[in-house]
Design an enzyme around this catalytic site. Structure first.
Site, PDB file in Angstrom:
ATOM      1  N   SER A   1       4.560  16.877   3.428  1.00 52.06           N
ATOM      2  CA  SER A   1       5.174  15.709   4.059  1.00 52.06           C
ATOM      3  C   SER A   1       5.893  16.149   5.336  1.00 52.06           C
ATOM      4  O   SER A   1       5.273  16.685   6.249  1.00 52.06           O
ATOM      5  CB  SER A   1       6.102  15.005   3.077  1.00 52.06           C
ATOM      6  OG  SER A   1       6.486  13.745   3.546  1.00 52.06           O
TER       7      SER A   1
ATOM      8  N   ASP B   1      -2.507   8.217  -0.847  1.00 54.63           N
ATOM      9  CA  ASP B   1      -1.163   8.375  -0.308  1.00 54.63           C
ATOM     10  C   ASP B   1      -0.764   7.131   0.486  1.00 54.63           C
ATOM     11  O   ASP B   1      -1.414   6.769   1.466  1.00 54.63           O
ATOM     12  CB  ASP B   1      -1.123   9.610   0.603  1.00 54.63           C
ATOM     13  CG  ASP B   1       0.280  10.007   1.018  1.00 54.63           C
ATOM     14  OD1 ASP B   1       1.206   9.202   0.848  1.00 54.63           O
ATOM     15  OD2 ASP B   1       0.431  11.142   1.506  1.00 54.63           O
TER      16      ASP B   1
ATOM     17  N   HIS C   1       1.091  10.752  -2.581  1.00 50.36           N
ATOM     18  CA  HIS C   1       1.790  11.602  -1.621  1.00 50.36           C
ATOM     19  C   HIS C   1       2.242  12.934  -2.225  1.00 50.36           C
ATOM     20  O   HIS C   1       2.190  13.969  -1.565  1.00 50.36           O
ATOM     21  CB  HIS C   1       2.996  10.842  -1.067  1.00 50.36           C
ATOM     22  CG  HIS C   1       3.673  11.528   0.065  1.00 50.36           C
ATOM     23  ND1 HIS C   1       3.021  11.831   1.239  1.00 50.36           N
ATOM     24  CD2 HIS C   1       4.957  11.973   0.215  1.00 50.36           C
ATOM     25  CE1 HIS C   1       3.863  12.428   2.069  1.00 50.36           C
ATOM     26  NE2 HIS C   1       5.039  12.529   1.466  1.00 50.36           N
TER      27      HIS C   1
END
Length: 583
Positions: free
Chosen positions: A437, A525, A557
């Site tokens: 991320s 995601d 995610h």
């Protein structure tokens, strides 16, 4: 249970133990459906399913398909279930608890208008504390302009403690702890936001309160929270708001990097202790004499009692003058270094730089299976808490707004240079970087901004181009806040905003990347579209730069499926071994 589900979840017995309070998804109404009788209402009706082609909002990553929550009461004596009436339709209720013997319920209500934003890892969603008497009335107990969470009722049912923060801005933050007087119906500040930290002292409240956090005499509240590079346990005196450190590195006779409070029931405290080289173990002990604990009274319940054969150290780093934030100067950051066993000065270990996501998250000096496994296979691992991480005060968090792609990148690089200069057994010619991320965002920035320094990169669901991500992310507000722009629900993109997002993105440095890149992408995601990773993939492929993509079709995610986690780790380890020439 993952954090996204915990945002709404509750399961609470009434004081008489005949009724059970829980949260469920509300049945949806077809536009043509009508009540079957005049006595039916919108809360109690059973409706036909929604038109299959009708778009329905949900709460984003980790809460796909969760649209409208309702509070339900299962009455075991009658064998029926009822939906709590009176909750306004613009609210989604959760985190409910019984308000003592009154028969009413206290709950958190999140605003779902004008539209829903992603909830997972986001404590900045507009919400407030409410009371319902289960007869149709609903009363506001807190401010309705910020965010609230973790309501916890004292054993004597006279006091309610909860956490309060801001709406919008940083997606996670340092909270105020508030105290609500159930008799006088007033709220007061118990623990304020901590702006700046002093080394080793209380750094603020960043984590949810445990389900049971009160002492049996209703005089003390107990919680654990990030504190620089550690997690520690603290107590708060209800009458004064005085915060006292209780448990940090020492719990019983063993030294631990971090201690987390799981629950306290009738003064019996259950804690989880671990270190980077010590897997988690459970301990229990009684709180006596107010909030004092005697270390010899801790008893081991279960978990590992053996440390792994590698060392670790925690460090606090001050940015040099040229890397200071001029609006919020004097804010330090941290890092935790893990080194394989081996005392020979002739042995040089390759270094993997591990960057957390968020960005308002935290690496504690606790067991991390990926870091420990890499260390056991011969890599040193540096976990960096750059400015913007939790556990270092609200000023640290605020300092990152508008400075992503610059301040955080320099902090990570500064930490790497610091450990290389102070650890002669680390090989400066074999350095790799990994993260997910925002951590993947930083990893890709680093290999683009320092193309001759890093030899390999592994990124999970990275943000590559914040401008193209704007229309696909479930947290569009953070896309604006991260680059220093104020967000509102009716905000429309402008050329200036999109330019700011692009200029702070790794894609602008893609032409300089030389390090081989491994991308791990979740096909479902909702937070960071997997096509972000493919943007970088195409940019690198067109320049004959080595790149490989792993696509996990059913994952979101966090890439949290067990098989996916194992596959990601094995591929990362092999990728680093190949490109760092580890035998």
């Amino acid at each position: 249970m993952e954090k996204s589900m915990k945002m709404f979840a509750c399961l609470a017995w009434s004081p008489c133990e005949e009724r059970l309070l829980y949260v469920a998804e509300k049945k949806r109404l077809r536009s043509s459906a009508q009540p079957s009788s005049a006595s039916d209402d919108a809360d109690s009706m059973v409706f036909e399913e929604e038109d299959k082609n009708m778009y329905m909002e949900d709460w984003g990553e980790g809460l796909v398909g969760k649209t409208a929550s309702v509070l339900c009461v299962a009455d075991l004596s009658k064998g029926d279930v009822t939906v709590c009436p009176g909750v306004p339709p613009h609210l989604s209720p959760g985190q409910g608890l019984w308000a003592g013997d009154s028969g009413g319920v206290v709950f958190v209500g999140w605003w779902n208008e004008p539209f829903r934003l992603g909830m997972k890892f986001c404590s900045n969603r507009r919400s407030a504390l409410f009371y319902t008497d289960l007869k149709g009335s609903c009363e506001l107990l807190s401010s309705d302009l910020g965010s609230v969470s973790s309501p916890r009722l004292s054993p004597d049912c006279l006091w309610l403690v909860y956490l309060q923060g801001r709406a919008f801005g940083p997606h996670h933050q340092c909270f105020c702890m508030m105290l609500y007087d159930m008799q006088n119906q007033t709220s007061s500040l118990l623990v304020d936001v901590v702006r700046r930290t002093k080394e080793g002292q209380f750094a603020g409240v960043y984590d949810s309160l445990p389900p049971h956090c009160w002492s049996s005499d209703s005089e003390w509240i107990f919680f654990s929270s990030a504190c620089e590079n550690r997690k520690s346990v603290f107590s708060v005196e209800r009458r004064t708001g005085r915060v006292t450190p209780m448990l940090g590195a020492n719990a019983g006779s063993a030294e631990f990097g971090s201690v987390k409070l799981l629950t306290i029931v009738k003064d019996l405290m259950v804690i989880c202790c671990s270190s980077p080289n010590h897997p988690p173990c459970l301990k229990v002990g009684f709180v006596s004499n107010g909030a004092h604990l005697q270390s010899e009274q801790w008893f081991h319940l279960g978990g590992a009692e053996v440390s792994e054969n590698f060392g670790w150290q925690s460090m606090i780093i001050a940015p040099p003058p040229e890397e200071e934030n001029h609006q919020l100067s004097g804010v330090n950051f941290g890092a935790v270094l893990l080194k394989p066993a081996g005392s020979s000065k002739s042995v040089m270990f390759p270094l993997v730089v591990f960057i957390h996501g968020g960005p308002h998250s935290h690496f504690a000096a606790e067991w991390n299976v990926n870091a420990a496994s890499l260390t056991k296979t011969g890599f040193a691992v540096l976990m960096v808490n750059y400015r913007g991480s939790t556990g270092f005060g609200q000023d640290s968090i605020d300092s990152l707004l508008g400075n992503i792609g610059n301040q955080d990148v320099k902090d990570v690089q500064r930490a790497v240079l610091h450990v290389l200069q102070n650890n002669k057994t680390l090989d400066p010619d074999r350095v790799a970087v990994m993260g997910g991320s925002h951590g993947g965002f930083l990893a890709c920035h680093l290999i683009g901004q320092y193309p001759e320094f890093y030899r390999a990169c592994a990124a999970r669901n990275p943000v590559i181009n914040a401008a193209t991500l704007l229309g696909t992310s479930d947290i569009v507000d953070w896309r604006y806040s991260s680059v220093g722009l104020q967000y509102s629900f009716d905000l429309l993109p402008t050329p200036q905003a999109l330019t700011a997002m692009l200029e702070k993105s790794p894609i602008v440095h893609a032409a300089q990347i030389r390090a081989p890149v491994l991308l791990m992408l979740g096909g479902k995601d909702k937070r960071v579209s997997p096509y972000q990773g493919l943007e970088l993939y195409k940019a690198l492929k067109s320049r004959n730069s080595p790149v490989r993509v792993l696509w996990y079709e059913g994952d979101g995610h966090s890439l949290s499926n067990v098989e996916t986690q194992a596959d990601c780790f094995l591929n990362m380890a092999l990728w680093f071994k190949q490109h760092l020439n580890v035998k």
